[in-house]
Write an enzyme that holds these catalytic residues in place. Structure first.
Site, mmCIF file in Angstrom:
data_model
loop_
_atom_site.group_PDB
_atom_site.id
_atom_site.type_symbol
_atom_site.label_atom_id
_atom_site.label_comp_id
_atom_site.label_asym_id
_atom_site.label_seq_id
_atom_site.Cartn_x
_atom_site.Cartn_y
_atom_site.Cartn_z
ATOM 1 N N GLN A 162 13.326 8.378 7.774
ATOM 2 C CA GLN A 162 11.769 8.518 8.473
ATOM 3 C C GLN A 162 12.025 8.729 10.103
ATOM 4 O O GLN A 162 10.598 9.415 10.275
ATOM 5 C CB GLN A 162 11.619 7.545 8.951
ATOM 6 N N HIS A 221 9.590 12.241 7.032
ATOM 7 C CA HIS A 221 8.418 12.693 7.589
ATOM 8 C C HIS A 221 8.999 13.558 8.492
ATOM 9 O O HIS A 221 7.857 14.214 9.171
ATOM 10 C CB HIS A 221 8.086 11.459 8.351
ATOM 11 N N CYS A 271 -2.594 28.754 16.716
ATOM 12 C CA CYS A 271 -2.206 29.851 16.674
ATOM 13 C C CYS A 271 -2.394 30.880 16.788
ATOM 14 O O CYS A 271 -2.912 31.434 16.760
ATOM 15 C CB CYS A 271 -2.232 29.446 15.103
ATOM 16 N N THR A 326 13.611 -0.551 9.385
ATOM 17 C CA THR A 326 12.635 0.400 9.272
ATOM 18 C C THR A 326 11.867 -0.997 8.414
ATOM 19 O O THR A 326 13.101 -2.368 7.812
ATOM 20 C CB THR A 326 12.205 1.260 7.777
HETATM 21 P P1 OAD Z 1 8.280 0.224 11.880
HETATM 22 O O1 OAD Z 1 7.622 0.074 13.678
HETATM 23 O O2 OAD Z 1 7.080 0.067 10.767
HETATM 24 O O3 OAD Z 1 9.218 -0.327 11.664
HETATM 25 C C1 OAD Z 1 10.231 -0.739 12.568
HETATM 26 C C2 OAD Z 1 11.812 -1.320 11.770
HETATM 27 O O4 OAD Z 1 12.143 -2.463 13.057
HETATM 28 C C3 OAD Z 1 10.905 -3.218 11.745
HETATM 29 O O5 OAD Z 1 10.496 -3.966 10.630
HETATM 30 C C4 OAD Z 1 11.305 -4.073 13.420
HETATM 31 O O6 OAD Z 1 11.324 -5.252 13.076
HETATM 32 C C5 OAD Z 1 12.852 -3.166 13.105
HETATM 33 N N1 OAD Z 1 13.395 -3.335 14.844
HETATM 34 C C6 OAD Z 1 12.713 -3.253 15.932
HETATM 35 N N2 OAD Z 1 13.364 -2.692 16.628
HETATM 36 C C7 OAD Z 1 15.235 -2.478 16.118
HETATM 37 C C8 OAD Z 1 16.370 -3.329 16.412
HETATM 38 N N3 OAD Z 1 16.554 -2.778 17.917
HETATM 39 N N4 OAD Z 1 17.306 -3.012 16.016
HETATM 40 C C9 OAD Z 1 16.571 -3.095 14.559
HETATM 41 N N5 OAD Z 1 15.597 -3.295 13.889
HETATM 42 C C10 OAD Z 1 14.635 -3.454 14.721
HETATM 43 O O7 OAD Z 1 9.097 1.508 11.972
HETATM 44 P P2 OAD Z 1 9.261 2.325 10.188
HETATM 45 O O8 OAD Z 1 9.956 1.723 9.653
HETATM 46 O O9 OAD Z 1 9.868 3.993 10.648
HETATM 47 O O10 OAD Z 1 5.387 7.323 10.019
HETATM 48 O O11 OAD Z 1 7.523 3.177 10.396
HETATM 49 C C11 OAD Z 1 7.941 4.414 9.107
HETATM 50 C C12 OAD Z 1 6.963 5.218 9.012
HETATM 51 O O12 OAD Z 1 5.347 4.059 9.720
HETATM 52 C C13 OAD Z 1 6.974 5.791 10.356
HETATM 53 O O13 OAD Z 1 8.229 6.909 10.304
HETATM 54 C C14 OAD Z 1 5.958 6.607 10.648
HETATM 55 C C15 OAD Z 1 4.872 4.796 10.496
HETATM 56 O O14 OAD Z 1 3.186 4.960 10.452
HETATM 57 C C16 OAD Z 1 5.290 8.928 11.159
HETATM 58 O O15 OAD Z 1 5.043 8.770 12.204
HETATM 59 C C17 OAD Z 1 5.115 10.013 10.251
HETATM 60 ZN ZN ZN Z 2 -2.494 30.468 11.860
#
Ligand code: OAD
Ligand code: ZN
Length: 505
Positions: free
Chosen positions: A221, A239, A273, A354
């Site tokens: 993601q 994403h 653009c 995630t």
């Molecule tokens: P989140 O910030 O929602 O989740 C990150 C997860 O990683 C959390 O559960 C943390 O506990 C965990 N975490 C943090 N540090 C860590 C580490 N060192 N080791 C292991 N785990 C750790 O991020 P995503 O799940 O990636 O969309 O969020 C999903 C989407 O929401 C993203 O792609 C973004 C956002 O809106 C876009 O930007 C398009």
């Molecule tokens: Zn254009």
């Protein structure tokens, strides 16, 4: 399923509407009787098992298309009350299919834990024997590289709270908001643009799985492109990424390499653009000429194309928007295609870094056959999807542990590549400090739960609260022993708190 047209909230609204009508509808009981006769309990059990195996598309093809399958009866037999407008016998199938899909998603979410997998040793054995591993990653695996995640206490959303006059921090990635005020995103974008970051041990672990020919696909993601920097090739950027940018004008859709808008991003300008600008310029000079002619002729030129009118349009129109998926935008078909291609082959799923809050990617576990074991490697527990072995802590520390147990050596970080963008010396030093391989630490078992393991930097408070709440409710209900399965409480609460990328997926 990405193709479903109503989401779980809308399904609940339908059910509530139906509940309110229930008393007035005398035919309902007759319908329930018919439904139970058509779909006895055993048949429903078999159909539920089958959706876990075939996935939604396969299930619909196998059981519904070209078959005598009464969707209304099925929905009622699985306990979904339909409002009157959907209960009549002449309701077209097209009106029922979106409800059917939403219900199938709900059934799929009820993944049951595979009780035979419990310990880190089981995880090691699973990785050792697997040949087609699906790795689902999120922002957590890049945190040690110096890139904050989204939803942690010190994540991007917390840092955005109260800034930029956003109603919700998530609006920073909202398409509608972007079209109204693109300057807000471009004020901020430089801070997340792929810069001098180096892949973490977690990225390198995925690369190692690929080198060992065990990686079926890395569904990421993340938009930081660190997978590429780690040399992972079997990766799907669910994403999108900053690698390319596209004009927001649907009539134009001019595409450029991300490097072309890099300067604008670092200057915090809104990249325009070129094609649209030229078109506007041409229209203006044409209008200038036409204005002269018309003025000379004394006639009105109001009906001519007026480029200033275009300028009054949405400010985000004709802007080069990086190809990252915003809330309100559909994922392209590559996600669904990859899932369909992978589901017959996958033999292990690793979810890493995630929060699984954003659909449809968060639904990957529901779409993959439920017999495939799932290992979660994350700092915080995930309670709204059932996983089989939870390894909680920093993912770098956990993968180091797994590698040691597997007798594997993580690939060394690549020599410094040409960096994009600017970064302060202090930050670089901090990053290199993060790059030092963490020491191997043995995990501790969480309470009596047999499948949750904690490394020192795990954040397990929610787990403790859930276990405590469960044990209290068990004590009060049956004087029970409590604490075994803290997941149960939240199993139903699967609405993505961060919102759906596109409710219509
Ligand atoms: P989140 O910030 O929602 O989740 C990150 C997860 O990683 C959390 O559960 C943390 O506990 C965990 N975490 C943090 N540090 C860590 C580490 N060192 N080791 C292991 N785990 C750790 O991020 P995503 O799940 O990636 O969309 O969020 C999903 C989407 O929401 C993203 O792609 C973004 C956002 O809106 C876009 O930007 C398009
Ligand atoms: Zn254009």
């Amino acid at each position: 399923m990405p193709a479903s047209e109503i989401d779980s909230d809308e399904l609940e609204e339908l059910e509530q509407a139906a509940e309110q009508e229930e008393l007035e509808d005398a035919d309902l009981q007759a319908l329930i009787d018919e439904a139970e006769a058509a779909f006895p309990e055993e048949r429903i059990k078999e159909l539920k098992r089958s959706v876990q195996e075939l996935g939604i598309r396969g299930w619909v093809q196998h059981h519904v298309i070209g078959k005598k399958f009464n969707i209304q009866h099925f929905l009622i037999a699985v306990g979904v009350l339909l409002p009157k407008e959907l209960r009549d016998s002449d309701v077209p199938v097209e009106a029922l299919v979106p409800v059917l899909k939403a219900v199938l998603i709900r059934l799929l979410r009820q993944r049951e834990r595979l009780a035979q997998y419990n310990t880190p040793d089981d995880a090691v054995n699973l990785i050792k024997t697997a040949r087609n591993i699906v790795v689902l990653t999120g922002a957590g695996i890049s945190v040690s590289c110096g890139i904050p995640d989204f939803r942690s206490r010190d994540g991007i959303y917390a840092s955005l709270a109260g800034k930029y006059d956003l109603d919700e921090p998530e609006n920073m990635f909202d398409k509608e908001y972007f079209m109204q005020q693109p300057s807000v995103f471009f004020d901020f974008a430089h801070s997340i643009f792929p810069s001098n970051f180096k892949p973490s041990p977690s990225h390198r672990f995925i690369k190692l799985l690929e080198d060992k020919e065990k990686l079926l696909r890395n569904y990421t993601q993340n938009i930081d492109t660190l997978e590429k920097a780690a040399g992972i090739t079997r990766v799907l950027h669910c994403h999108g990424s900053f690698a390319t940018a596209t004009c927001t004008d649907p009539a134009c859709r001019h595409k450029v390499q991300g490097s072309e808008i890099k300067d604008a991003i670092f200057k915090q300008d809104v990249p325009q653009c070129r094609v649209c600008q030229k078109r506007k310029q041409d229209a203006r000079s044409k209008q200038g000429r036409s204005k002269k002619q018309k003025t000379t002729g004394g006639a009105s030129w109001k009906d001519q194309e007026d480029p200033d009118e275009e300028d009054d349009a949405l400010p985000g129109l004709g802007v080069m928007k990086p190809d990252i998926t915003f809330f309100g935008e559909k994922l392209d078909s590559s996600f669904e295609n990859a899932l369909n291609a992978d589901r017959p082959h996958a033999d292990l799923i690793i979810v890493m870094g995630t929060s699984l809050q954003v659909a449809p990617v968060a639904e990957l576990l529901t779409y993959m056959p439920h017999r495939i074991p799932v290992i979660l490697i994350n700092k915080t527990p995930i309670l709204h999807f059932q996983t089989d072995i939870m390894l909680l802590g920093s993912s770098d520390q956990v993968v180091q542990y797994l590698c040691t147990k597997l007798g594997w050596e993580l690939p060394k970080p690549d020599p410094v590549k040409e960096a994009v963008g600017a970064d302060s010396e202090a930050k670089k030093q901090e990053l290199s400090r993060h790059r030092v391989a963490p020491a191997i630490v043995e995990p501790a078992r969480f309470d009596q739960a047999s499948y949750i393991w904690l490394w020192p930097d795990a954040e397990a408070d929610t787990l403790r609260c859930a276990a405590q709440a469960e044990s209290q409710s068990d004590d009060s209900e049956q004087g029970g022993n409590g604490g075994e399965n803290p997941d149960k409480e939240e199993e139903e609460d699967t609405t993505p708190a961060g919102g759906n990328m596109d409710a219509a997926q």
